[in-house]
Design a protein around this motif. Structure first.
Motif, PDB file in Angstrom:
ATOM      1  N   UNK A   1       0.839  -1.195   0.000  1.00 53.05           N
ATOM      2  CA  UNK A   1       0.000   0.000   0.000  1.00 53.05           C
ATOM      3  C   UNK A   1       0.875   1.246   0.000  1.00 53.05           C
ATOM      4  N   UNK A   2       0.295   2.359  -0.425  1.00 56.71           N
ATOM      5  CA  UNK A   2       1.039   3.609  -0.444  1.00 56.71           C
ATOM      6  C   UNK A   2       1.377   4.061   0.964  1.00 56.71           C
ATOM      7  N   UNK A   3       0.433   3.861   1.876  1.00 59.14           N
ATOM      8  CA  UNK A   3       0.646   4.197   3.283  1.00 59.14           C
ATOM      9  C   UNK A   3       1.067   2.937   4.024  1.00 59.14           C
ATOM     10  N   UNK A   4       2.203   3.014   4.662  1.00 57.63           N
ATOM     11  CA  UNK A   4       2.776   1.858   5.344  1.00 57.63           C
ATOM     12  C   UNK A   4       1.812   1.247   6.346  1.00 57.63           C
ATOM     13  N   UNK A   5       1.105   2.113   7.084  1.00 57.79           N
ATOM     14  CA  UNK A   5       0.248   1.619   8.154  1.00 57.79           C
ATOM     15  C   UNK A   5      -1.028   0.965   7.633  1.00 57.79           C
ATOM     16  N   UNK A   6      -1.316   1.060   6.318  1.00 52.64           N
ATOM     17  CA  UNK A   6      -2.536   0.487   5.758  1.00 52.64           C
ATOM     18  C   UNK A   6      -2.295  -0.796   4.981  1.00 52.64           C
ATOM     19  N   UNK A   7      -1.070  -1.275   4.921  1.00 55.97           N
ATOM     20  CA  UNK A   7      -0.751  -2.433   4.088  1.00 55.97           C
ATOM     21  C   UNK A   7      -1.480  -3.686   4.567  1.00 55.97           C
ATOM     22  N   UNK A   8      -2.273  -4.277   3.684  1.00 60.63           N
ATOM     23  CA  UNK A   8      -2.983  -5.509   3.999  1.00 60.63           C
ATOM     24  C   UNK A   8      -2.216  -6.741   3.525  1.00 60.63           C
ATOM     25  N   UNK A   9      -1.259  -6.535   2.615  1.00 57.49           N
ATOM     26  CA  UNK A   9      -0.503  -7.654   2.065  1.00 57.49           C
ATOM     27  C   UNK A   9       0.937  -7.212   1.854  1.00 57.49           C
ATOM     28  N   UNK A  10       1.883  -8.024   2.322  1.00 54.87           N
ATOM     29  CA  UNK A  10       3.310  -7.751   2.168  1.00 54.87           C
ATOM     30  C   UNK A  10       3.931  -8.772   1.235  1.00 54.87           C
ATOM     31  N   UNK A  11       4.821  -8.308   0.368  1.00 49.70           N
ATOM     32  CA  UNK A  11       5.560  -9.187  -0.528  1.00 49.70           C
ATOM     33  C   UNK A  11       6.871  -9.605   0.123  1.00 49.70           C
ATOM     34  N   UNK A  12       7.222 -10.889  -0.034  1.00 50.29           N
ATOM     35  CA  UNK A  12       8.496 -11.340   0.514  1.00 50.29           C
ATOM     36  C   UNK A  12       8.504 -12.829   0.804  1.00 50.29           C
ATOM     37  N   UNK A  13       9.579 -13.317   1.415  1.00 49.60           N
ATOM     38  CA  UNK A  13      10.776 -12.570   1.825  1.00 49.60           C
ATOM     39  C   UNK A  13      11.580 -12.066   0.621  1.00 49.60           C
ATOM     40  N   UNK A  14      12.007 -10.826   0.687  1.00 47.45           N
ATOM     41  CA  UNK A  14      12.698 -10.196  -0.432  1.00 47.45           C
ATOM     42  C   UNK A  14      14.015 -10.904  -0.739  1.00 47.45           C
ATOM     43  N   UNK A  15      14.752 -11.320   0.318  1.00 42.06           N
ATOM     44  CA  UNK A  15      16.066 -11.922   0.095  1.00 42.06           C
ATOM     45  C   UNK A  15      15.967 -13.352  -0.434  1.00 42.06           C
ATOM     46  N   UNK A  16      14.752 -13.861  -0.621  1.00 38.03           N
ATOM     47  CA  UNK A  16      14.577 -15.194  -1.217  1.00 38.03           C
ATOM     48  C   UNK A  16      14.006 -15.119  -2.621  1.00 38.03           C
ATOM     49  N   UNK A  17      13.919 -13.920  -3.184  1.00 38.38           N
ATOM     50  CA  UNK A  17      13.352 -13.767  -4.523  1.00 38.38           C
ATOM     51  C   UNK A  17      14.166 -14.521  -5.557  1.00 38.38           C
ATOM     52  N   UNK A  18      15.467 -14.503  -5.418  1.00 39.66           N
ATOM     53  CA  UNK A  18      16.335 -15.276  -6.305  1.00 39.66           C
ATOM     54  C   UNK A  18      17.418 -15.925  -5.459  1.00 39.66           C
ATOM     55  N   UNK A  19      17.711 -17.190  -5.756  1.00 35.21           N
ATOM     56  CA  UNK A  19      18.767 -17.915  -5.051  1.00 35.21           C
ATOM     57  C   UNK A  19      19.247 -19.034  -5.974  1.00 35.21           C
ATOM     58  N   UNK A  20      20.151 -19.859  -5.453  1.00 33.22           N
ATOM     59  CA  UNK A  20      20.686 -20.945  -6.272  1.00 33.22           C
ATOM     60  C   UNK A  20      21.047 -22.130  -5.406  1.00 33.22           C
ATOM     61  N   UNK A  21      20.805 -23.342  -5.936  1.00 34.77           N
ATOM     62  CA  UNK A  21      21.309 -24.566  -5.321  1.00 34.77           C
ATOM     63  C   UNK A  21      21.652 -25.564  -6.416  1.00 34.77           C
ATOM     64  N   UNK A  22      22.315 -26.661  -6.042  1.00 34.98           N
ATOM     65  CA  UNK A  22      22.857 -27.584  -7.035  1.00 34.98           C
ATOM     66  C   UNK A  22      21.809 -28.486  -7.678  1.00 34.98           C
ATOM     67  N   UNK A  23      20.583 -28.494  -7.200  1.00 35.33           N
ATOM     68  CA  UNK A  23      19.522 -29.308  -7.800  1.00 35.33           C
ATOM     69  C   UNK A  23      18.584 -28.461  -8.648  1.00 35.33           C
ATOM     70  N   UNK A  24      18.135 -27.349  -8.118  1.00 41.93           N
ATOM     71  CA  UNK A  24      17.208 -26.493  -8.864  1.00 41.93           C
ATOM     72  C   UNK A  24      17.917 -25.533  -9.813  1.00 41.93           C
ATOM     73  N   UNK A  25      19.200 -25.319  -9.634  1.00 39.39           N
ATOM     74  CA  UNK A  25      19.874 -24.275 -10.382  1.00 39.39           C
ATOM     75  C   UNK A  25      19.467 -22.927  -9.813  1.00 39.39           C
ATOM     76  N   UNK A  26      19.191 -21.967 -10.688  1.00 40.11           N
ATOM     77  CA  UNK A  26      18.691 -20.683 -10.219  1.00 40.11           C
ATOM     78  C   UNK A  26      17.216 -20.834  -9.858  1.00 40.11           C
ATOM     79  N   UNK A  27      16.880 -20.340  -8.689  1.00 44.35           N
ATOM     80  CA  UNK A  27      15.526 -20.485  -8.164  1.00 44.35           C
ATOM     81  C   UNK A  27      14.896 -19.098  -8.044  1.00 44.35           C
ATOM     82  N   UNK A  28      13.729 -18.929  -8.662  1.00 45.63           N
ATOM     83  CA  UNK A  28      13.001 -17.674  -8.607  1.00 45.63           C
ATOM     84  C   UNK A  28      11.733 -17.884  -7.788  1.00 45.63           C
TER      85      UNK A  28
END
Length: 763
Positions: free
Chosen positions: A369-396
């Motif tokens: 939401x535009x106003x922080x205090x009104x947010x009904x839904x949060x996106x994340x975890x942000x630091x897991x948006x992209x990662x990598x491992x030896x089985x999946x390769x790049x993971x989105x």
């Protein structure tokens, strides 16, 4: 093995050897200097003088705390970069403290009755009235106030150690360490209200150690009581973000002779930027109506406790007038005019973006939401948006969660992820019902939640991260091959309950099937010599976890909670039962696990964090269900894991482990000329594990079980051990450890040593 034992002995001597007994210069017991003689008399009389030595006492307390910001450096004020915030300079006010100009944006007042017991040491506060005056509509100032007042509120000079900034400072009247830590001098006498006092000045021998510079007024009637004490942190002290601290305490005698604290003023200035732009925390406390007669109806729990009265937040102004000091009443008119400050701040074009970036860094979620205090839904975890491992390769991965602005009781979480190498979709969905109304997120204190989760995802047996998601981008970089993984489909229902006494319990039931992936295989060897790939197995489990803590303190933010200090012991007991035949479950077993963790303080020589664990599995189960030590193959420092062990390297059905981390807090580097200015801090660590595997769970003897993976071992008589030597507080945030593996050095594909890093924010 002998070399390893010698290394451990050397570390112990380093920490506790004869040359580490005192800080600076040791003063002999028969020192004849007048100041040294005086401080000995003060310390000897304290059990008779101070009410804190009584078995029980209580008092009424008025407290006023405020959050402010100080002016910018005049040289920087006219710089072009500050053109957009010139309005800040129109809101500053002249402060009584050090003549500086400040802007107050949040004020909290509280009235309470405090009950204190000597043995066991416990405090209980009943808040009868509380109110906030703040221009901050998001209530972030309430959270900041809770954090910083907790950092400076536990100031008891009668104790050997003073709790301040979640560290332990040496008290200038410590019966154990005062004369070896402080240098004392008599600065003459002074008159106050017709009484004469000796002015005793003190300072640490090493001003970078956790101590104070200041003075105290001592009575001259032979009682050697403290009338007033002033505590300041030295500018050179090894302390982060704190530019100035001043604490002033005044004492008066009761008719029966006990001296009691009647007033305390504290100020702490925090600077997080190079520019002179500080957060100022001020507190005034008035204490009165002392008594040593215990209320027979009063009940003390195991932990310090703060109880909020039913009408505490709705008390009329007349209640405050009888307690509030006159000099504070005069400031009320000024505080009523301050709301425009935050309103102008919020109009800045970069304000929302700055707040959002800060929230992402602290919470790992982005608000929609535009106003922080009104947010009904949060996106994340942000630091897991992209990662990598030896089985999946790049993971989105894309996911999110609802907040209390969507529902104060019902919360949803979920994500979807795709791997570029295995080309599989992974996903998870979770629903949580909180029986108590929540302000923003479901894990707010005290938890009372019922949850249901379904997950279809990748998993690494023997690798559990306690405080990070396994697909965090910073955990993508691993040493060696790390492709012994599985695909797991799991359904779990659970209920958890948290109590103010420090007791927590959680009950769960879950069903899952696990399929081998990567280089991992579930193989079974039959008596005729055939080896068959089973591929997967099914299991159903019931579990119960009990947890008891003592005086655990944490900071609860908008989205998460952070443990501030855990000085009391923490006991945890977990029990898991496998149910064969239920929903196709394949195995019966019973697993019990017990742990104790505790922090030990060593005055100015830092603290030791210790964790002891033990567990045993009864029954017969394949290796994914046995005890797999928590191996960490990343280059980051992960709590309660083994940095030089490979995943699935050891397989046990019983174990005992020891995890030690000794933080010296600069005790050694503070004494080395070219290093002391860097304010670096030393860390020593040791991790050991002893385990065993019974024949019933060893596939060499029980052919119904899965064969062990390649390069997996049972443990012999020697424990697994690794030690680390590290430096923390590099640039105030970075810790780097050199870790050395001591045993089982002939195992295949291992690293014997390496560097590990992490980010740590602390005072």
């Amino acid at each position: 093995m002998k070399k390893n034992v010698l290394l451990i002995i050397w570390i112990a001597l380093f920490a506790y050897g004869p040359w580490s007994i005192v800080s600076g210069q040791a003063i002999p017991e028969d020192a004849s200097a007048p100041a040294d003689s005086l401080i000995r008399k003060i310390i000897a009389r304290m059990p008779l003088n101070q009410i804190e030595y009584q078995p029980y006492f209580q008092f009424d307390q008025y407290e006023r705390s405020s959050l402010s910001i100080t002016e910018l450096n005049p040289d920087q004020q006219n710089k072009k970069i500050f053109d957009a915030i010139q309005f800040l300079f129109h809101y500053v006010d002249t402060s009584d403290v050090a003549g500086g100009r400040i802007k107050t944006f949040s004020v909290r007042e509280a009235l309470s009755t405090v009950y204190q017991r000597k043995k066991p040491s416990t405090r209980k506060s009943i808040v009868t009235a509380i109110r906030y005056k703040s221009a901050d509509k998001k209530n972030e100032s309430k959270r900041l106030d809770a954090l910083f007042t907790e950092a400076i509120q536990q100031v008891d000079v009668t104790d050997d150690r003073v709790d301040l900034f979640f560290k332990r400072f040496v008290s200038p009247v410590s019966s154990e360490h005062a004369l070896s830590f402080y240098r004392y001098s008599i600065a003459g006498t002074l008159e106050h209200e017709g009484q004469t006092y000796v002015n005793l000045v003190f300072e640490p021998y090493n001003k970078q150690d956790p101590g104070f510079v200041g003075n105290m007024w001592i009575t001259t009637d032979g009682s050697y009581a403290i009338r007033k004490i002033v505590l300041n942190t030295p500018p050179e002290i090894n302390l982060n973000f704190v530019t100035k601290t001043t604490i002033v305490q005044e004492f008066e005698p009761l008719p029966e002779g006990h001296w009691v604290k009647t007033r305390e003023s504290s100020l702490a200035a925090f600077s997080f930027l190079k520019i002179r732009y500080n957060l100022l925390v001020q507190s005034e406390k008035i204490l009165k109506n002392y008594t040593v007669t215990q209320d027979p109806l009063l009940h003390f729990g195991f932990n310090d406790e703060v109880v909020m009265g039913e009408k505490a937040e709705n008390q009329p102004d007349s209640v405050w007038q009888g307690y509030r000091p006159v000099f504070l009443n005069k400031k009320e008119s000024k505080e009523e005019k301050e709301s425009a400050f935050i309103l102008d701040l919020e109009k800045l074009p970069f304000y929302d973006a700055l707040v959002e970036c800060t929230q992402i860094l602290l919470t790992n979620y982005a608000h929609t939401s535009k106003r922080l205090e009104d947010s009904k839904f949060d996106l994340g975890p942000i630091w897991s948006t992209i990662s990598r491992n030896d089985v999946e390769g790049y993971r989105f991965r894309l996911g999110g969660r609802t907040t209390a602005h969507f529902s104060k009781h019902f919360f949803l979480k979920g994500y979807g992820a795709y791997g570029t190498l295995d080309k599989k979709w992974m996903y998870s969905g979770e629903a949580i019902y909180s029986f108590d109304s929540r302000a923003y997120f479901e894990d707010e204190y005290r938890k009372n939640n019922l949850g249901l989760v379904y997950q279809n995802d990748i998993h690494t047996p023997g690798q559990e991260y306690l405080y990070a998601s396994p697909d965090n981008i910073f955990l993508s970089f691993k040493r060696g091959k790390a492709d012994k993984m599985t695909y797991i489909r799991k359904t779990e229902i659970w209920y958890e309950r948290e109590f103010g006494s420090g007791f927590y319990w959680k009950f769960w039931g879950k069903s899952w099937d696990e399929t081998a992936a990567g280089s991992l295989q579930f193989l079974r060897k039959y008596p005729d010599g055939r080896t068959v790939d089973i591929g997967s197995y099914n299991e159903v489990e019931l579990g119960l976890m009990l947890r008891l803590t003592f005086n655990e303190k944490f900071y609860e933010g908008r989205d998460s909670r952070m443990v501030l200090h855990r000085d009391g012991p923490v006991f945890t007991l977990s029990q898991n039962v496998g149910l064969k035949g239920v929903f196709g479950s394949n195995y019966n077993y019973y697993f019990a696990d017990f742990s104790v963790q505790k922090r030990f303080w060593f005055s100015d020589r830092g603290h030791l964090n210790g964790i002891v664990k033990a567990g045993k599995l009864w029954g017969q189960a394949p290796f994914p269900l046995l005890i797999l030590p928590n191996a960490n193959q990343t280059y980051t420092i992960q709590p309660e894991s083994y940095s030089m062990m490979n995943t699935l390297e050891f397989i046990n059905d019983k174990y005992v482990s020891l995890d030690l981390a000794y933080h010296l807090d600069g005790w050694l580097f503070n004494r080395i000329g070219f290093l002391r200015k860097l304010k670096l801090r030393e860390v020593l660590s040791f991790k050991g594990l002893m385990g065993n595997l019974s024949p019933g769970n060893n596939p060499d003897y029980n052919r119904t079980l899965f064969l062990f993976p390649e390069n997996s071992y049972t443990m012999g008589n020697d424990p697994y051990m690794e030690v680390g030597v590290g430096i923390e507080n590099i640039f105030k945030v970075l810790r780097v450890d050199y870790v050395r593996r001591l045993t089982y050095l002939s195992n295949a594909d291992i690293d014997k040593n390496g560097l590990r890093v992490t980010i740590v924010l602390s005072f």
